[in-house]
Design a protein around this motif. Sequence first.
Motif, PDB file in Angstrom:
ATOM      1  N   MET A 137      28.984  55.346  34.396  1.00  0.00           N
ATOM      2  CA  MET A 137      29.176  54.615  33.139  1.00  0.00           C
ATOM      3  C   MET A 137      28.009  53.680  32.915  1.00  0.00           C
ATOM      4  SD  MET A 137      32.255  51.995  32.005  1.00  0.00           S
ATOM      5  CE  MET A 137      31.592  50.508  32.764  1.00  0.00           C
ATOM      6  N   SER A 138      27.560  53.581  31.678  1.00  0.00           N
ATOM      7  CA  SER A 138      26.549  52.598  31.334  1.00  0.00           C
ATOM      8  C   SER A 138      27.112  51.199  31.542  1.00  0.00           C
ATOM      9  CB  SER A 138      26.129  52.763  29.870  1.00  0.00           C
ATOM     10  OG  SER A 138      25.292  51.702  29.473  1.00  0.00           O
ATOM     11  N   ARG A 139      26.346  50.349  32.196  1.00  0.00           N
ATOM     12  CA  ARG A 139      26.797  48.978  32.458  1.00  0.00           C
ATOM     13  C   ARG A 139      26.264  47.988  31.430  1.00  0.00           C
ATOM     14  NH1 ARG A 139      31.279  49.157  35.478  1.00  0.00           N
ATOM     15  NH2 ARG A 139      31.046  50.725  37.118  1.00  0.00           N
ATOM     16  N   LEU A 140      25.535  48.488  30.445  1.00  0.00           N
ATOM     17  CA  LEU A 140      25.053  47.580  29.409  1.00  0.00           C
ATOM     18  C   LEU A 140      26.251  46.988  28.668  1.00  0.00           C
ATOM     19  CD1 LEU A 140      22.092  49.697  27.988  1.00  0.00           C
ATOM     20  CD2 LEU A 140      21.968  47.713  29.511  1.00  0.00           C
ATOM     21  N   PRO A 141      26.278  45.686  28.482  1.00  0.00           N
ATOM     22  CA  PRO A 141      27.485  45.035  27.961  1.00  0.00           C
ATOM     23  C   PRO A 141      27.892  45.481  26.566  1.00  0.00           C
ATOM     24  CG  PRO A 141      25.638  43.489  28.070  1.00  0.00           C
ATOM     25  CD  PRO A 141      25.223  44.712  28.817  1.00  0.00           C
ATOM     26  N   ASN A 142      26.924  45.961  25.773  1.00  0.00           N
ATOM     27  CA  ASN A 142      27.274  46.374  24.418  1.00  0.00           C
ATOM     28  C   ASN A 142      27.232  47.888  24.241  1.00  0.00           C
ATOM     29  OD1 ASN A 142      28.125  45.456  21.842  1.00  0.00           O
ATOM     30  ND2 ASN A 142      26.106  45.949  20.995  1.00  0.00           N
ATOM     31  N   ILE A 147      28.543  51.826  24.254  1.00  0.00           N
ATOM     32  CA  ILE A 147      29.792  52.422  23.781  1.00  0.00           C
ATOM     33  C   ILE A 147      30.793  52.536  24.923  1.00  0.00           C
ATOM     34  CG2 ILE A 147      28.998  54.812  24.120  1.00  0.00           C
ATOM     35  CD1 ILE A 147      31.058  53.708  21.106  1.00  0.00           C
ATOM     36  N   GLU A 148      30.291  52.805  26.141  1.00  0.00           N
ATOM     37  CA  GLU A 148      31.175  52.926  27.296  1.00  0.00           C
ATOM     38  C   GLU A 148      31.838  51.590  27.628  1.00  0.00           C
ATOM     39  OE1 GLU A 148      28.015  56.117  27.678  1.00  0.00           O
ATOM     40  OE2 GLU A 148      28.023  53.974  27.185  1.00  0.00           O
ATOM     41  N   ALA A 149      31.041  50.521  27.630  1.00  0.00           N
ATOM     42  CA  ALA A 149      31.586  49.204  27.948  1.00  0.00           C
ATOM     43  C   ALA A 149      32.576  48.743  26.882  1.00  0.00           C
ATOM     44  CB  ALA A 149      30.458  48.193  28.100  1.00  0.00           C
ATOM     45  N   LEU A 155      33.769  59.413  29.492  1.00  0.00           N
ATOM     46  CA  LEU A 155      32.765  60.377  29.057  1.00  0.00           C
ATOM     47  C   LEU A 155      32.803  60.346  27.537  1.00  0.00           C
ATOM     48  CD1 LEU A 155      30.816  62.825  29.426  1.00  0.00           C
ATOM     49  CD2 LEU A 155      32.869  64.270  29.331  1.00  0.00           C
ATOM     50  N   VAL A 156      31.717  60.010  26.896  1.00  0.00           N
ATOM     51  CA  VAL A 156      31.686  59.887  25.442  1.00  0.00           C
ATOM     52  C   VAL A 156      31.121  61.177  24.855  1.00  0.00           C
ATOM     53  CG1 VAL A 156      30.764  58.604  23.483  1.00  0.00           C
ATOM     54  CG2 VAL A 156      31.418  57.390  25.577  1.00  0.00           C
ATOM     55  N   VAL A 214      30.516  71.230  23.700  1.00  0.00           N
ATOM     56  CA  VAL A 214      30.446  69.844  23.233  1.00  0.00           C
ATOM     57  C   VAL A 214      29.302  69.164  23.986  1.00  0.00           C
ATOM     58  CG1 VAL A 214      32.861  69.629  22.548  1.00  0.00           C
ATOM     59  CG2 VAL A 214      32.196  69.080  24.914  1.00  0.00           C
ATOM     60  N   TYR A 215      28.805  68.064  23.414  1.00  0.00           N
ATOM     61  CA  TYR A 215      27.668  67.349  23.974  1.00  0.00           C
ATOM     62  C   TYR A 215      28.029  65.884  24.120  1.00  0.00           C
ATOM     63  CZ  TYR A 215      25.049  71.500  22.530  1.00  0.00           C
ATOM     64  OH  TYR A 215      24.605  72.796  22.357  1.00  0.00           O
ATOM     65  N   ASP A 216      27.677  65.302  25.289  1.00  0.00           N
ATOM     66  CA  ASP A 216      27.952  63.875  25.455  1.00  0.00           C
ATOM     67  C   ASP A 216      26.820  63.042  24.858  1.00  0.00           C
ATOM     68  OD1 ASP A 216      25.880  63.617  27.367  1.00  0.00           O
ATOM     69  OD2 ASP A 216      27.240  63.730  29.079  1.00  0.00           O
TER      70      ASP A 216
END
Length: 452
Positions: free
Chosen positions: A1-6, A8-10, A32-33, A42-44
């Motif tokens: 998962m992306s850990r960037l605070p903003n 889409i995952e967070a 998984l987005v 499908v593509y993430d």
Amino acid sequence: MSRLPNSIEARDVAYQLHSYTDARRHEETGPLVIERGEGIHVYDNNGKRYIEGMAGLWSVALGFGEKRLAEAAARQMEKLPYYHTFTHKSHGPSVELAEKLVGMAPVPMSKAYFTNSGSEANDTAIKLIWYRSNALGEPQRKKIISRVKGYHGVTIASASLTGLPNNHRSFDLPIAGVLHTTCPHYRTMKADGESEREFAARCARDLEDLILAEGPETIAAFFAEPVMGAGGVIVPPEGYWEAVQPVLRKYDILFVADEVICGFGRTGELFGTTTYRLEPDIMVLSKQLSSSYMPISALLVNEKVYRPVADESNRIGTFGHGFTGSGHPVAAAVALENLKIMEERDLVAHARRVNPRFLARLKALQDLPLAVEARGIGLIGAVEVFHETLADIPGALGARVNQAMHAHGLISRNMGDALAFCPPLIISEKEIDEMFDVAEAAIAEVSREVGV
């Protein structure tokens, strides 16, 4: 998962509660987005491509990115974006779809009633059945029978029909009056030396014994999927339906065929009802009805069901049930276009042409280490895995194989230790081979990891 605070995952972790997900684990792993889809893929949001081996949730018959469905939605959105079907109101798309579905039904049906999901449709079917019993002066005839491992949805009533423990735990379900009879899974439920036909006959006896124990005059209906889906893709044993249906007729018990997964070509025929020569009083439809491009579901009811319901609504002055989105004009327009495309492209015949390759590749998985059974019909199937080191944790091995498939670019779904395959009906033989090549590689990888 992306850990960037903003990211889409967070933001997903921060704000959204997910279905069929361990919420605390989701806080750690994130989602998984999925960003776009095309055909069976499908593509993430990182650009990785996946074969969608589950057609979303058993449902995207036409695959992803079908422009005609988007155009049908846009046309209807411009013309009449919303209207309801309460208090004698109607609109063209709902009328046309009702007429279309009643005409397509493989057994005589009288009326269509629209809802927004399979769960709502099954919930509504229960209410109709109770309403009918009261209309007939049989207020004691309210009990409903479904099957262990059956799946009929997640509303309070439909989740009670569902025969899976995790749909009941901590929800205080099932509600009173919902009973469960034998799961017709031959491999796990058969007695020593029992043939498929003997097992099927025993399932029918179990059903009749339950009816007699409860009192036939108290049993209103029996709900069943022609082929069980979320319970593990359980194909009925030889002779099952020809043994069960006479029991229902003997005691004048309504039969509800839940065609949410099986309907519109999944079993190799237009309906599972056709495949198994069923004679239901109610058919429940959803998923491939619109290829899930828009949420819509429907019940088809025969005259035996409709007539007392209509009479009771006349006595009371109204049929006091309905949803804001019932027969939504945009959803109905998309469903109509979806069915039109399926007919133009003869998609059910296409599915029938390619399903021998699908079933052959599925059956071959049974020869792999870890695999104990491969089962399927049409374009739906599952392979079940087992290893003694993980036997104490049901579903652990299935989840591990599922993760390996995911890493290799195939989206499947493990239901316990059964891995499901239910691709879009548009899938080609070449794409079937690609899907099962990935499945074989993933099973082989996990086999090596556990030392087989």
